[in-house]
Scaffold this motif. Structure first.
Motif, short mmCIF file in Angstrom:
data_model
loop_
_atom_site.label_atom_id
_atom_site.label_comp_id
_atom_site.label_asym_id
_atom_site.label_seq_id
_atom_site.Cartn_x
_atom_site.Cartn_y
_atom_site.Cartn_z
N ARG A 17 0.97 -1.17 -0.05
CA ARG A 17 0.00 0.11 0.20
C ARG A 17 0.75 1.19 0.12
NH1 ARG A 17 -4.44 -2.50 3.46
NH2 ARG A 17 -5.92 -3.20 1.96
N ALA A 18 1.89 1.17 0.57
CA ALA A 18 2.88 2.36 1.01
C ALA A 18 3.72 2.58 -0.42
CB ALA A 18 3.91 2.07 2.01
N ALA A 19 3.90 1.65 -1.44
CA ALA A 19 4.68 1.45 -2.52
C ALA A 19 4.09 2.22 -3.54
CB ALA A 19 5.32 0.34 -2.80
N ASP A 20 4.95 2.90 -4.46
CA ASP A 20 4.37 3.48 -5.71
C ASP A 20 3.99 2.41 -6.95
OD1 ASP A 20 4.15 6.20 -5.25
OD2 ASP A 20 6.51 5.82 -4.59
N ALA A 21 5.06 1.51 -6.57
CA ALA A 21 4.89 0.03 -7.75
C ALA A 21 5.44 -1.05 -7.22
CB ALA A 21 5.55 0.63 -8.89
N ILE A 22 5.07 -2.21 -7.61
CA ILE A 22 5.28 -3.66 -6.98
C ILE A 22 6.07 -4.26 -8.09
CG2 ILE A 22 4.32 -5.65 -5.91
CD1 ILE A 22 2.20 -3.45 -4.90
N LEU A 23 7.07 -4.96 -7.94
CA LEU A 23 7.83 -5.93 -8.94
C LEU A 23 7.35 -7.07 -8.32
CD1 LEU A 23 9.31 -6.21 -11.61
CD2 LEU A 23 11.37 -6.05 -10.26
N SER A 65 3.86 -8.34 -17.57
CA SER A 65 2.36 -7.99 -17.44
C SER A 65 2.32 -6.77 -16.43
CB SER A 65 1.57 -8.95 -16.96
OG SER A 65 1.60 -9.51 -15.75
N ALA A 66 1.10 -6.19 -16.32
CA ALA A 66 1.02 -5.08 -15.41
C ALA A 66 -0.50 -5.08 -14.56
CB ALA A 66 1.32 -3.77 -15.92
N SER A 67 -0.80 -4.89 -13.47
CA SER A 67 -2.08 -4.68 -12.98
C SER A 67 -2.11 -3.29 -12.22
CB SER A 67 -2.45 -5.90 -12.07
OG SER A 67 -2.10 -7.15 -12.68
N LEU A 68 -3.02 -2.50 -12.56
CA LEU A 68 -3.18 -1.21 -12.32
C LEU A 68 -4.34 -0.76 -11.41
CD1 LEU A 68 -1.67 0.76 -15.53
CD2 LEU A 68 -0.48 -0.11 -13.64
N ASP A 69 -3.98 0.26 -10.59
CA ASP A 69 -5.38 0.81 -9.97
C ASP A 69 -5.70 2.09 -10.61
OD1 ASP A 69 -3.98 3.09 -9.08
OD2 ASP A 69 -4.20 2.53 -6.89
N GLY A 128 0.86 0.37 -9.75
CA GLY A 128 0.73 -1.03 -10.24
C GLY A 128 1.36 -2.05 -9.95
N MET A 129 1.01 -3.33 -10.02
CA MET A 129 1.67 -4.45 -9.86
C MET A 129 2.48 -5.19 -11.08
SD MET A 129 1.21 -7.65 -7.24
CE MET A 129 -0.07 -8.62 -8.04
N TYR A 130 3.80 -5.33 -11.21
CA TYR A 130 4.23 -5.81 -12.50
C TYR A 130 5.08 -7.15 -12.34
CZ TYR A 130 3.41 -1.09 -13.48
OH TYR A 130 2.76 0.24 -13.84
N GLU A 131 4.74 -8.04 -13.27
CA GLU A 131 4.97 -9.44 -13.02
C GLU A 131 5.28 -10.10 -14.46
OE1 GLU A 131 2.01 -12.10 -11.39
OE2 GLU A 131 0.66 -10.40 -11.32
N PRO A 132 6.09 -10.76 -14.67
CA PRO A 132 6.00 -11.89 -16.01
C PRO A 132 4.75 -12.59 -15.93
CG PRO A 132 7.60 -12.94 -14.21
CD PRO A 132 7.06 -11.42 -13.73
N ALA A 167 10.59 -2.46 -17.33
CA ALA A 167 10.45 -1.32 -18.36
C ALA A 167 8.91 -0.75 -18.14
CB ALA A 167 10.79 -1.98 -19.60
N MET A 168 8.03 -1.69 -18.06
CA MET A 168 6.45 -1.42 -17.94
C MET A 168 6.20 -0.50 -16.77
SD MET A 168 3.91 -4.65 -19.05
CE MET A 168 2.60 -3.51 -19.40
N MET A 169 6.93 -1.04 -15.51
CA MET A 169 6.70 -0.06 -14.38
C MET A 169 7.12 1.14 -14.55
SD MET A 169 8.17 -1.33 -10.74
CE MET A 169 9.81 -1.24 -11.10
N LEU A 170 8.35 1.51 -15.11
CA LEU A 170 8.79 2.68 -15.51
C LEU A 170 7.65 3.53 -16.30
CD1 LEU A 170 12.72 1.90 -15.82
CD2 LEU A 170 11.48 2.53 -13.90
N ARG A 171 7.16 2.74 -17.44
CA ARG A 171 6.47 3.62 -18.31
C ARG A 171 5.02 3.92 -17.77
NH1 ARG A 171 7.16 3.42 -23.27
NH2 ARG A 171 8.57 1.73 -23.38
N TYR A 172 4.48 2.91 -16.89
CA TYR A 172 2.99 3.04 -16.70
C TYR A 172 2.75 3.74 -15.06
CZ TYR A 172 1.69 0.87 -21.03
OH TYR A 172 1.95 0.70 -22.44
N SER A 173 3.81 3.34 -14.10
CA SER A 173 3.58 3.67 -12.93
C SER A 173 4.32 4.86 -12.55
CB SER A 173 3.91 2.62 -11.79
OG SER A 173 2.56 1.93 -11.84
#
Ligand code: NAD
Length: 357
Positions: free
Chosen positions: A63-69, A265-269, A274-278, A302-308
């Motif tokens: 919850r405290a993070a800006d993105a999750i890998l 892949s990414a799952s975003l709010d 977002g959470m980013y994972e293969p 790369a997706m995390m940097l682009r989308y979150s």
């Protein structure tokens, strides 16, 4: 402000592939990327350490993070546990707890790997589609659901396909925003000729589309979309669809590329967190052998940097580095042609870092 990334390696090959993604992130940090990394436990690893696949501390960190890998979760040793304690519940708990309703599943085929696809080279070479799947609604969650016994003693199973305007609108906006970062075309996939709920889906997409006059909106019935995906997949840019249609179409699209070890892949709010994972799992059959392909996880960064984090240039840099190592002929075993020499997980990660410059 420094952005916070929570790193959750998970199980099986998870720690091995995440280690390579961290090499890439650390290289970017050394050259000016302003992010802070935190580490946590999820899945079987969390169960082993804390007795639960999603300990409260991990959810707090997320919850405290800006993105999750995330690496991957699961393994045969956890299959006999009660369902709420199984590793996959860690993932589902994160998606639900963070309201990650927008699932981004790219299907990209690097021209260097066209031979890996079961389709003809000219049909798939250079393929770059983004499937945006609604992830927290639709028939997988709709009530009522169940199996009941009718008066004549026969059993009847039922599920409910339900979408509210607000749910359709937010996934629509997610797709249009993503299209703006790509080739500005959205194809909304529905079954509006048969299902009232997707007739509403289509109406809402048209309404939302008016706010994005720079993005071209088209509509396709899901049966035709399935056919077009294997006939001429390069006609698509962004596809947006319901939870179940997206589940099916995104797996078909992933297999067009023939290489599960390559797809992020990414799952975003709603706010873009977002959470980013293969897309692949924990591959217990090859875990601990140093042969897993780390590229899907590196491309998830790369997706995390682009989308979150809105860092398009850094994302481009990673994707270009992956392209460069493929150009050099480096292949892990899963993407090597028959008889071609392959490199290990760490060697592939090091090559991407070197190609970053
Ligand atoms: P899987 O994706 O883990 O593996 C399928 C096949 O692909 C295996 O032969 C594996 O060796 C290979 N593979 C997968 N990733 C690879 C990589 N990076 N490099 C090279 N080869 C790779 O799917 P599975 O075998 O059905 O599931 C294994 C475990 O993973 C199960 O416990 C399952 O529940 C879990 N799983 C987790 C996730 C997730 O964490 N998001 C997704 C799917 C499956």
């Amino acid at each position: 402000m420094t952005k916070k990334i929570l790193v959750l390696p998970g199980d099986g090959i998870g720690p091995e592939i995440v280690a390579e993604a961290l090499k890439v992130l650390n290289r970017l940090i050394a050259t000016g990327l302003d992010v802070e990394l935190e580490h946590g436990l999820v899945g079987g690893a969390a169960y082993d350490a804390e007795g639960h696949p999603l300990p409260p501390k991990t959810l707090e960190q997320a919850r405290a993070a800006d993105a999750i890998l995330l690496g991957a979760v699961g393994g045969p040793q956890y299959e006999s546990l009660d369902r709420p304690l199984r590793p996959e519940q860690g993932l589902l708990g994160l998606r639900a707890g963070l309201n990650l309703f927008s699932n981004l599943r790219p299907a990209i085929l690097y021209p260097q790997l066209a031979e890996a696809s079961t389709l003809k080279r000219e049909v798939v070479s250079g393929l770059d589609i983004m499937i945006v799947r609604e992830l927290t609604g639709g028939i997988y969650f709709g009530q009522p659901r169940g199996v009941r016994t009718l008066e004549n003693g026969e059993k009847e199973g039922f599920n409910t396909l339900v979408y509210r305007e607000s749910e359709i609108e937010r996934i629509g906006r997610s797709a249009f925003e993503i299209a703006r970062k790509r080739n500005k075309r959205v194809c909304s996939v529905d079954k509006a000729n048969v299902l009232e709920v997707t007739e509403l889906w289509r109406q809402v997409m048209i309404r939302v589309g008016k706010d994005y006059p720079d993005v071209e909106l088209s509509h396709m019935y899901v049966d035709n979309a399935a056919m077009q995906l294997v006939r001429a997949p390069k006609q698509f840019d962004v596809m947006v669809t319901t939870n179940m249609f997206g589940d099916i179409l995104s797996d078909a699209a992933a297999m067009l590329t023939g290489s599960i070890g390559m797809l992020p892949s990414a799952s975003l709010d709603a706010a873009g967190k977002g959470m980013y994972e293969p897309i692949h799992g924990s591959a217990p059959d090859i875990a601990g052998r140093g042969v897993a392909n780390p590229l899907a996880t590196i491309l998830s960064v790369a997706m995390m940097l682009r989308y979150s984090l809105g860092l398009t240039e850094q994302a481009d840099r990673i994707e270009a580095a992956v392209g460069a190592v493929l150009d050099q002929g480096l292949r892990t075993a899963d993407i090597a042609a028959q008889g071609q020499a392959s490199v290990g997980t760490a060697e592939m990660g090091d090559a991407v870092v070197a190609a970053l410059g």
